[in-house]
Design a protein around this motif. Structure first.
Motif, PDB file in Angstrom:
ATOM      1  N   LEU A  34       0.716  -1.245  -0.048  1.00  0.00           N
ATOM      2  CA  LEU A  34      -0.028  -0.215  -0.086  1.00  0.00           C
ATOM      3  C   LEU A  34       0.917   1.407   0.036  1.00  0.00           C
ATOM      4  N   ILE A  35       2.113   1.072   0.647  1.00  0.00           N
ATOM      5  CA  ILE A  35       2.706   2.471   1.005  1.00  0.00           C
ATOM      6  C   ILE A  35       3.750   2.593  -0.346  1.00  0.00           C
ATOM      7  N   ASP A  36       4.305   1.379  -0.838  1.00  0.00           N
ATOM      8  CA  ASP A  36       5.299   1.761  -1.770  1.00  0.00           C
ATOM      9  C   ASP A  36       4.597   1.644  -3.244  1.00  0.00           C
ATOM     10  N   TYR A  37       3.632   0.770  -3.405  1.00  0.00           N
ATOM     11  CA  TYR A  37       3.293   0.696  -4.818  1.00  0.00           C
ATOM     12  C   TYR A  37       2.085   1.470  -5.019  1.00  0.00           C
ATOM     13  N   GLY A  38       1.201   1.591  -3.766  1.00  0.00           N
ATOM     14  CA  GLY A  38       0.038   2.654  -3.981  1.00  0.00           C
ATOM     15  C   GLY A  38       0.378   3.966  -3.836  1.00  0.00           C
ATOM     16  N   GLY A  39       1.635   4.195  -3.075  1.00  0.00           N
ATOM     17  CA  GLY A  39       2.164   5.474  -3.128  1.00  0.00           C
ATOM     18  C   GLY A  39       2.555   6.213  -4.485  1.00  0.00           C
ATOM     19  N   ALA A  40       2.716   5.167  -5.585  1.00  0.00           N
ATOM     20  CA  ALA A  40       3.161   5.913  -6.983  1.00  0.00           C
ATOM     21  C   ALA A  40       2.046   6.728  -7.465  1.00  0.00           C
ATOM     22  N   HIS A  41       0.711   6.331  -6.818  1.00  0.00           N
ATOM     23  CA  HIS A  41      -0.262   7.084  -7.582  1.00  0.00           C
ATOM     24  C   HIS A  41      -0.690   8.377  -6.588  1.00  0.00           C
ATOM     25  N   TRP A  42       0.090   8.437  -5.508  1.00  0.00           N
ATOM     26  CA  TRP A  42       0.083   9.708  -4.662  1.00  0.00           C
ATOM     27  C   TRP A  42       1.361  10.710  -4.869  1.00  0.00           C
ATOM     28  N   SER A  43       2.298  10.028  -5.673  1.00  0.00           N
ATOM     29  CA  SER A  43       3.482  10.992  -5.889  1.00  0.00           C
ATOM     30  C   SER A  43       3.109  12.384  -6.055  1.00  0.00           C
ATOM     31  N   ASN A  44       2.233  12.809  -6.712  1.00  0.00           N
ATOM     32  CA  ASN A  44       2.021  13.993  -7.118  1.00  0.00           C
ATOM     33  C   ASN A  44       1.812  15.074  -5.978  1.00  0.00           C
ATOM     34  N   ALA A  45       0.958  14.221  -5.003  1.00  0.00           N
ATOM     35  CA  ALA A  45       0.546  15.009  -3.934  1.00  0.00           C
ATOM     36  C   ALA A  45       1.481  15.130  -2.702  1.00  0.00           C
ATOM     37  N   PHE A  46       2.115  14.007  -2.609  1.00  0.00           N
ATOM     38  CA  PHE A  46       3.317  13.536  -1.486  1.00  0.00           C
ATOM     39  C   PHE A  46       4.508  13.238  -1.778  1.00  0.00           C
ATOM     40  N   PRO A  47       5.383  13.393  -1.390  1.00  0.00           N
ATOM     41  CA  PRO A  47       6.925  13.001  -1.585  1.00  0.00           C
ATOM     42  C   PRO A  47       6.931  11.660  -1.641  1.00  0.00           C
ATOM     43  N   ARG A  48       7.675  10.784  -2.712  1.00  0.00           N
ATOM     44  CA  ARG A  48       7.782   9.356  -2.633  1.00  0.00           C
ATOM     45  C   ARG A  48       8.677   8.711  -1.598  1.00  0.00           C
ATOM     46  N   PHE A  49       8.139   7.919  -0.786  1.00  0.00           N
ATOM     47  CA  PHE A  49       8.871   7.025   0.235  1.00  0.00           C
ATOM     48  C   PHE A  49       8.499   5.741   0.000  1.00  0.00           C
ATOM     49  N   SER A  50       9.630   5.142   0.326  1.00  0.00           N
ATOM     50  CA  SER A  50      10.011   3.584   0.108  1.00  0.00           C
ATOM     51  C   SER A  50      10.181   2.963   1.274  1.00  0.00           C
ATOM     52  N   LEU A  51       9.031   2.429   1.901  1.00  0.00           N
ATOM     53  CA  LEU A  51       9.330   1.647   3.135  1.00  0.00           C
ATOM     54  C   LEU A  51      10.135   0.270   2.986  1.00  0.00           C
ATOM     55  N   LEU A  52       9.982  -0.271   1.753  1.00  0.00           N
ATOM     56  CA  LEU A  52      10.763  -1.448   1.410  1.00  0.00           C
ATOM     57  C   LEU A  52      12.266  -1.339   1.623  1.00  0.00           C
ATOM     58  N   SER A  53      12.658  -0.113   1.342  1.00  0.00           N
ATOM     59  CA  SER A  53      14.404   0.109   1.151  1.00  0.00           C
ATOM     60  C   SER A  53      14.569   0.120   2.647  1.00  0.00           C
ATOM     61  N   TYR A  54      13.855   0.405   3.750  1.00  0.00           N
ATOM     62  CA  TYR A  54      14.190   0.608   5.103  1.00  0.00           C
ATOM     63  C   TYR A  54      14.166  -0.842   5.791  1.00  0.00           C
ATOM     64  N   LEU A  55      13.581  -1.954   5.075  1.00  0.00           N
ATOM     65  CA  LEU A  55      13.482  -3.125   5.568  1.00  0.00           C
ATOM     66  C   LEU A  55      14.453  -4.304   5.140  1.00  0.00           C
ATOM     67  N   TRP A  56      14.813  -4.301   3.806  1.00  0.00           N
ATOM     68  CA  TRP A  56      15.375  -5.201   3.199  1.00  0.00           C
ATOM     69  C   TRP A  56      16.824  -5.318   3.505  1.00  0.00           C
ATOM     70  N   LEU A  57      17.598  -6.305   3.165  1.00  0.00           N
ATOM     71  CA  LEU A  57      18.943  -6.271   3.641  1.00  0.00           C
ATOM     72  C   LEU A  57      19.925  -6.257   2.273  1.00  0.00           C
ATOM     73  N   GLU A  58      20.958  -5.882   2.308  1.00  0.00           N
ATOM     74  CA  GLU A  58      22.014  -5.630   1.379  1.00  0.00           C
ATOM     75  C   GLU A  58      23.248  -6.174   1.815  1.00  0.00           C
ATOM     76  N   GLY A  59      24.045  -6.393   0.578  1.00  0.00           N
ATOM     77  CA  GLY A  59      25.489  -7.238   0.963  1.00  0.00           C
ATOM     78  C   GLY A  59      26.571  -6.451   1.451  1.00  0.00           C
ATOM     79  N   ASP A  60      26.258  -5.671   2.401  1.00  0.00           N
ATOM     80  CA  ASP A  60      27.058  -4.564   2.960  1.00  0.00           C
ATOM     81  C   ASP A  60      27.139  -4.616   4.427  1.00  0.00           C
ATOM     82  N   PHE A  61      28.195  -5.106   4.867  1.00  0.00           N
ATOM     83  CA  PHE A  61      28.396  -5.173   6.485  1.00  0.00           C
ATOM     84  C   PHE A  61      28.190  -3.990   7.248  1.00  0.00           C
TER      85      PHE A  61
END
Length: 301
Positions: A34-61
């Protein structure tokens, strides 16, 4: 907030830990959608925010050290509905069996330990590949497959003879576990070698956890003539040294074989009464010794 706290406590007390994890994972996926994909339709009214990018894990210690919560949160996010559905089906099936055998606390311990270790294996793989001069495609790690692999490997190691009913036939549970583990490792090795490292981390943690349980003296004892049900019992080190394995069901003999063995024991006992113990052959002495040890083990359990 008080009614919410009561609801949470009542839910945790009545519901299985497996269903709780499944429900939380599904809710988190819906929230991210709802936040990441649904937010794409609201990007004109609100700044784009990606919750997924704060939850996934990256290959960097470095990122793992700065944001350690990612070692847990990546288990609850998935990149598609198909990815979510497959993982939740596997989690519900193997998690329910693991919880039935080991209980809620050990299920949660194994699940999250497996997830954390799988997450640590992911950046570790990147470090090793860099030392070898090979570059991996730095894709974010998300999904519960590493923790699920930990459950499957732990279950297959702790209760290797457990069976499940399949269209009226009893099949060893280790068979589908081996097929799923092999498929998961092979598919990850071709598509994403970084993801392969996470799967290997989950397998390693499941194997280690089951070995530690057995080292502490816990054993899964099957009910007589039933390889689908049983219970976990504690076997002391003294009994483990005295006998390598505990016999609770006449060493798995069928009722006919058990009756024949009892008749053999009765015949030998009559021989002892008539001629004494010294007249027994080595084979007969061994039969009497095994029979007395089995009786001791059954009384102890």
């Amino acid at each position: 907030m008080l009614p919410l706290n009561r609801f949470i406590k009542k839910w945790c007390a009545n519901q299985s830990a497996t269903i709780t994890i499944v429900a939380i994972t599904a809710l988190v996926w819906l929230l991210v959608f709802l936040i990441d994909y649904g937010g794409a339709h609201w990007s004109n009214a609100f700044p784009r925010f990606s919750l997924l990018s704060y939850l996934w894990l990256e290959g960097d210690f470095t990122l793992v050290v700065k944001q350690p919560w990612r070692l847990v949160t990546y288990l609850f996010v998935h990149n598609s509905f198909e990815h979510l559905a497959i993982n939740l089906l596997l989690l519900y099936y193997f998690g329910s069996i693991t919880e039935q055998i080991l209980g809620k606390k050990r299920l949660l311990t194994l699940y999250f330990l497996g997830g954390v270790v799988a997450g640590l294996f992911y950046p570790l793989a990147f470090c090793i590949m860099r030392l070898w001069g090979e570059r991996l495609l730095s894709l974010p790690l998300l999904g519960a497959s590493g923790a699920i692999f930990s459950l499957m490997m732990g279950l297959a190691t702790f209760a290797p003879r457990k069976k499940f009913a399949f269209f009226g036939q009893e099949l060893p549970l280790a068979l589908p576990i081996a097929l799923l583990l092999g498929w998961g490792l092979l598919s990850a090795s071709f598509e994403n070698r970084g993801g392969l490292s996470a799967h290997l981390g989950g397998v390693f943690m499941g194997l280690l956890y089951a070995i530690l349980l057995r080292y502490k003296g816990l054993r899964f004892i099957y009910k007589p003539n039933n390889k689908t049900e049983g219970e976990v019992v504690y076997i002391s080190r003294y009994d483990r040294r005295k006998k390598n394995r505990i016999v609770t069901e006449k060493k798995g003999l069928s009722p006919q074989d058990t009756t024949a063995k009892e008749k053999e024991v009765e015949t030998i006992m009559k021989k002892i009464q008539q001629s004494g113990y010294s007249c027994l052959t080595d084979k007969e002495k061994k039969v009497i010794f095994d029979h007395s040890t089995e009786n001791h083990d059954e009384k102890y359990l």
